[in-house]
Motif scaffolding. Structure first.
Motif, PDB file in Angstrom:
ATOM      1  N   ALA A  92     -27.370 -24.481  11.131  1.00 42.93           N
ATOM      2  CA  ALA A  92     -28.488 -24.756  10.221  1.00 42.93           C
ATOM      3  C   ALA A  92     -28.580 -26.233   9.885  1.00 42.93           C
ATOM      4  CB  ALA A  92     -28.343 -23.947   8.938  1.00 42.93           C
ATOM      5  N   ARG A  93     -29.835 -26.695   9.738  1.00 40.30           N
ATOM      6  CA  ARG A  93     -30.100 -28.009   9.173  1.00 40.30           C
ATOM      7  C   ARG A  93     -30.776 -27.798   7.825  1.00 40.30           C
ATOM      8  NH1 ARG A  93     -33.834 -30.487  12.411  1.00 40.30           N
ATOM      9  NH2 ARG A  93     -34.037 -28.628  13.689  1.00 40.30           N
ATOM     10  N   PHE A  94     -30.220 -28.444   6.810  1.00 43.32           N
ATOM     11  CA  PHE A  94     -30.664 -28.223   5.444  1.00 43.32           C
ATOM     12  C   PHE A  94     -31.545 -29.380   4.994  1.00 43.32           C
ATOM     13  CE2 PHE A  94     -26.780 -25.858   6.004  1.00 43.32           C
ATOM     14  CZ  PHE A  94     -27.039 -24.655   5.386  1.00 43.32           C
ATOM     15  N   LYS A  95     -32.733 -29.040   4.511  1.00 46.84           N
ATOM     16  CA  LYS A  95     -33.677 -30.044   4.033  1.00 46.84           C
ATOM     17  C   LYS A  95     -33.613 -30.115   2.513  1.00 46.84           C
ATOM     18  CE  LYS A  95     -35.393 -30.537   8.235  1.00 46.84           C
ATOM     19  NZ  LYS A  95     -35.319 -31.782   9.013  1.00 46.84           N
ATOM     20  N   HIS A  96     -33.179 -31.258   1.988  1.00 48.88           N
ATOM     21  CA  HIS A  96     -33.185 -31.529   0.556  1.00 48.88           C
ATOM     22  C   HIS A  96     -32.269 -30.581  -0.223  1.00 48.88           C
ATOM     23  CE1 HIS A  96     -36.705 -33.434   2.106  1.00 48.88           C
ATOM     24  NE2 HIS A  96     -37.381 -32.321   2.179  1.00 48.88           N
ATOM     25  N   LEU A 102     -24.985 -19.308   3.283  1.00 52.12           N
ATOM     26  CA  LEU A 102     -26.433 -19.294   3.462  1.00 52.12           C
ATOM     27  C   LEU A 102     -26.795 -19.255   4.942  1.00 52.12           C
ATOM     28  CD1 LEU A 102     -29.082 -19.444   1.900  1.00 52.12           C
ATOM     29  CD2 LEU A 102     -28.903 -21.923   1.932  1.00 52.12           C
ATOM     30  N   ASN A 103     -26.106 -20.043   5.736  1.00 53.49           N
ATOM     31  CA  ASN A 103     -26.313 -20.100   7.176  1.00 53.49           C
ATOM     32  C   ASN A 103     -26.083 -18.732   7.809  1.00 53.49           C
ATOM     33  OD1 ASN A 103     -26.373 -20.838   9.893  1.00 53.49           O
ATOM     34  ND2 ASN A 103     -25.098 -22.633   9.618  1.00 53.49           N
ATOM     35  N   SER A 104     -24.931 -18.121   7.523  1.00 56.68           N
ATOM     36  CA  SER A 104     -24.568 -16.857   8.156  1.00 56.68           C
ATOM     37  C   SER A 104     -25.432 -15.700   7.682  1.00 56.68           C
ATOM     38  CB  SER A 104     -23.086 -16.557   7.900  1.00 56.68           C
ATOM     39  OG  SER A 104     -22.264 -17.449   8.620  1.00 56.68           O
ATOM     40  N   PHE A 105     -25.732 -15.674   6.391  1.00 57.85           N
ATOM     41  CA  PHE A 105     -26.623 -14.635   5.856  1.00 57.85           C
ATOM     42  C   PHE A 105     -27.982 -14.722   6.553  1.00 57.85           C
ATOM     43  CE2 PHE A 105     -29.830 -13.070   2.930  1.00 57.85           C
ATOM     44  CZ  PHE A 105     -29.276 -11.915   2.395  1.00 57.85           C
ATOM     45  N   GLY A 106     -28.528 -15.932   6.641  1.00 54.98           N
ATOM     46  CA  GLY A 106     -29.828 -16.099   7.271  1.00 54.98           C
ATOM     47  C   GLY A 106     -29.820 -15.717   8.733  1.00 54.98           C
ATOM     48  N   ALA A 107     -28.774 -16.129   9.456  1.00 52.82           N
ATOM     49  CA  ALA A 107     -28.687 -15.794  10.875  1.00 52.82           C
ATOM     50  C   ALA A 107     -28.591 -14.289  11.077  1.00 52.82           C
ATOM     51  CB  ALA A 107     -27.480 -16.492  11.499  1.00 52.82           C
ATOM     52  N   ASN A 139     -33.500 -16.916  17.106  1.00 46.56           N
ATOM     53  CA  ASN A 139     -32.599 -15.877  17.624  1.00 46.56           C
ATOM     54  C   ASN A 139     -33.040 -15.528  19.047  1.00 46.56           C
ATOM     55  OD1 ASN A 139     -31.989 -12.790  18.111  1.00 46.56           O
ATOM     56  ND2 ASN A 139     -30.521 -13.461  16.578  1.00 46.56           N
ATOM     57  N   GLY A 140     -32.266 -15.995  20.014  1.00 38.42           N
ATOM     58  CA  GLY A 140     -32.582 -15.685  21.400  1.00 38.42           C
ATOM     59  C   GLY A 140     -33.953 -16.161  21.843  1.00 38.42           C
ATOM     60  N   GLY A 141     -34.397 -17.289  21.327  1.00 38.16           N
ATOM     61  CA  GLY A 141     -35.700 -17.820  21.691  1.00 38.16           C
ATOM     62  C   GLY A 141     -36.840 -17.311  20.834  1.00 38.16           C
ATOM     63  N   ARG A 142     -36.559 -16.341  19.977  1.00 32.37           N
ATOM     64  CA  ARG A 142     -37.558 -15.846  19.040  1.00 32.37           C
ATOM     65  C   ARG A 142     -37.239 -16.370  17.643  1.00 32.37           C
ATOM     66  NH1 ARG A 142     -38.074  -9.566  19.514  1.00 32.37           N
ATOM     67  NH2 ARG A 142     -39.836 -10.013  18.157  1.00 32.37           N
ATOM     68  N   HIS A 143     -38.132 -16.103  16.680  1.00 31.55           N
ATOM     69  CA  HIS A 143     -37.956 -16.680  15.348  1.00 31.55           C
ATOM     70  C   HIS A 143     -38.331 -15.680  14.260  1.00 31.55           C
ATOM     71  CE1 HIS A 143     -38.519 -20.115  18.085  1.00 31.55           C
ATOM     72  NE2 HIS A 143     -37.621 -20.695  17.306  1.00 31.55           N
ATOM     73  N   SER A 154     -32.135 -21.036  18.906  1.00 33.41           N
ATOM     74  CA  SER A 154     -31.124 -20.367  18.090  1.00 33.41           C
ATOM     75  C   SER A 154     -30.713 -21.207  16.884  1.00 33.41           C
ATOM     76  CB  SER A 154     -29.884 -20.052  18.932  1.00 33.41           C
ATOM     77  OG  SER A 154     -29.344 -21.243  19.487  1.00 33.41           O
ATOM     78  N   GLY A 155     -31.546 -22.145  16.483  1.00 30.87           N
ATOM     79  CA  GLY A 155     -31.231 -22.966  15.323  1.00 30.87           C
ATOM     80  C   GLY A 155     -31.748 -22.363  14.034  1.00 30.87           C
TER      81      GLY A 155
END
Length: 331
Positions: free
Chosen positions: A72-76, A88-93, A164-168, A201-202
């Motif tokens: 994850a990249r976090f903005k602000h 937060l990263n793992s929950f979201g993924a 996720n695998g090229g989808r979002h 996958s970001g």
């Protein structure tokens, strides 16, 4: 295996997860008597690991390890430690992956221009609004939901885009009572996807409201411009309000009169004025004059999700988890 479920709950909270997230992930079949069964204790930990993005092997050994830490990249996002970011990263993924797997595949949004997407949405509609944006996302195989459970004890996320695998998938988090607020956020997140900011996958986490203005981050500025063009027809809309200063009632009156001329939804026009004039608080106050008392926007977002998601293959634990965190039904 050592430890009790009480200790396990405590360990998960100490790792940064909110009590609500832990309880939402807890399997519905669990009961206190299951504590005596080694296989039940193991299955509990497997279910929690799947739902929360944890290492199952570590959790069976009574250790909490997040699977996704650096995607994850976090903005602000300020004043949040490394473990909370990992949570937060793992929950979201985990949630984003479950949503993608439960959504019919489609062409996606990567590479589509704001002008082309706007043109599609205006075919049969006078303006681009929240419902149109939701329809566009789901029809391209991009699920959009509003989280009713925050992964962290303190809400530190406005929205998140998960690859996720090229989808979002788009996860909205901040509550609103007026659709224009959520529409701008969603248009901004669509911009991140369409402009290739997320990758296959970001993850991008927007901690602040995109409508309140960017602070120099190139990706945020680009996503803002995409959102403005999608909602208003130009990344630099020529908005003319015939006074230098205005209060909320005056702004509401002005955009209600000007909206038909611009072909833009009135609340969106108010946000655009705020964006250009650095008058975000005034625009927020103007919403009640534009929409009246308003209503919880998350319900409209998740009503669409409830119709579109196919949870038949998600597994009972994952289905109950999604139902709880989205309040799709009692889970």
């Amino acid at each position: 295996m050592t430890g009790t479920t009480r200790e396990l709950r405590k360990r998960l909270r100490e790792a940064g997860l909110s009590t609500e997230a832990v309880e939402a992930a807890w399997p519905v079949w669990w009961e206190d008597g299951a504590e005596a069964s080694p296989s039940a204790r193991a299955e509990l930990r497997f279910a929690l690991a799947r739902n929360l993005g944890l290492s199952a092997k570590a959790l069976v050994g009574e250790r909490v390890e997040f699977v996704w830490r650096d995607t994850a990249r976090f903005k602000h996002l300020a004043d949040v430690g490394a473990e909370a970011r990992a949570a937060l990263n793992s929950f979201g993924a985990s949630v984003g992956g479950a949503l993608v797997r439960s959504t019919t595949p489609g062409p996606g949004l990567v590479g589509i221009s704001a002008a082309d997407l706007r043109g599609m949405l205006l075919d049969g509609s006078a303006t681009v609004d929240l419902l149109g944006l939701l329809t566009a996302c789901w029809s391209t195989g991009t699920p959009v939901v509003h989280l009713r459970v925050s992964p962290l004890a303190t809400k530190s996320m406005h929205a998140m885009v998960v690859g996720n695998g090229g989808r979002h998938a788009v996860l909205l988090s901040r509550d609103a009572r007026y659709p224009a607020l959520t529409a701008f956020t969603l248009a901004h997140e669509i911009g991140h996807i369409a402009l290739g900011h997320v990758g296959g996958s970001g993850i991008i986490v927007d901690a602040e409201d995109p409508a309140s203005g960017a602070d120099g981050d190139d990706e945020e500025l680009a996503a803002d411009r995409y959102a403005l063009e999608l909602l208003m027809g130009s990344p630099d809309p020529d908005i003319r309000i015939n006074f230098d200063s205005f209060n909320s009632a005056e702004l509401a009156d002005a955009v209600l009169r000007a909206a038909p001329e611009y072909g833009v939804e009135p609340g969106t026009l108010a946000l655009a004025v705020a964006y250009r004039r650095d008058a975000y608080p005034v625009a927020m106050a103007a919403m009640r004059f534009i929409y009246g008392s308003g209503s919880p926007v998350w319900k409209a977002v998740n009503q669409v999700a409830a119709r579109e998601l196919d949870l038949t293959d998600a597994g009972s634990d994952s289905t109950a988890f999604l139902a709880r965190i989205l309040e799709l039904r009692d889970g």
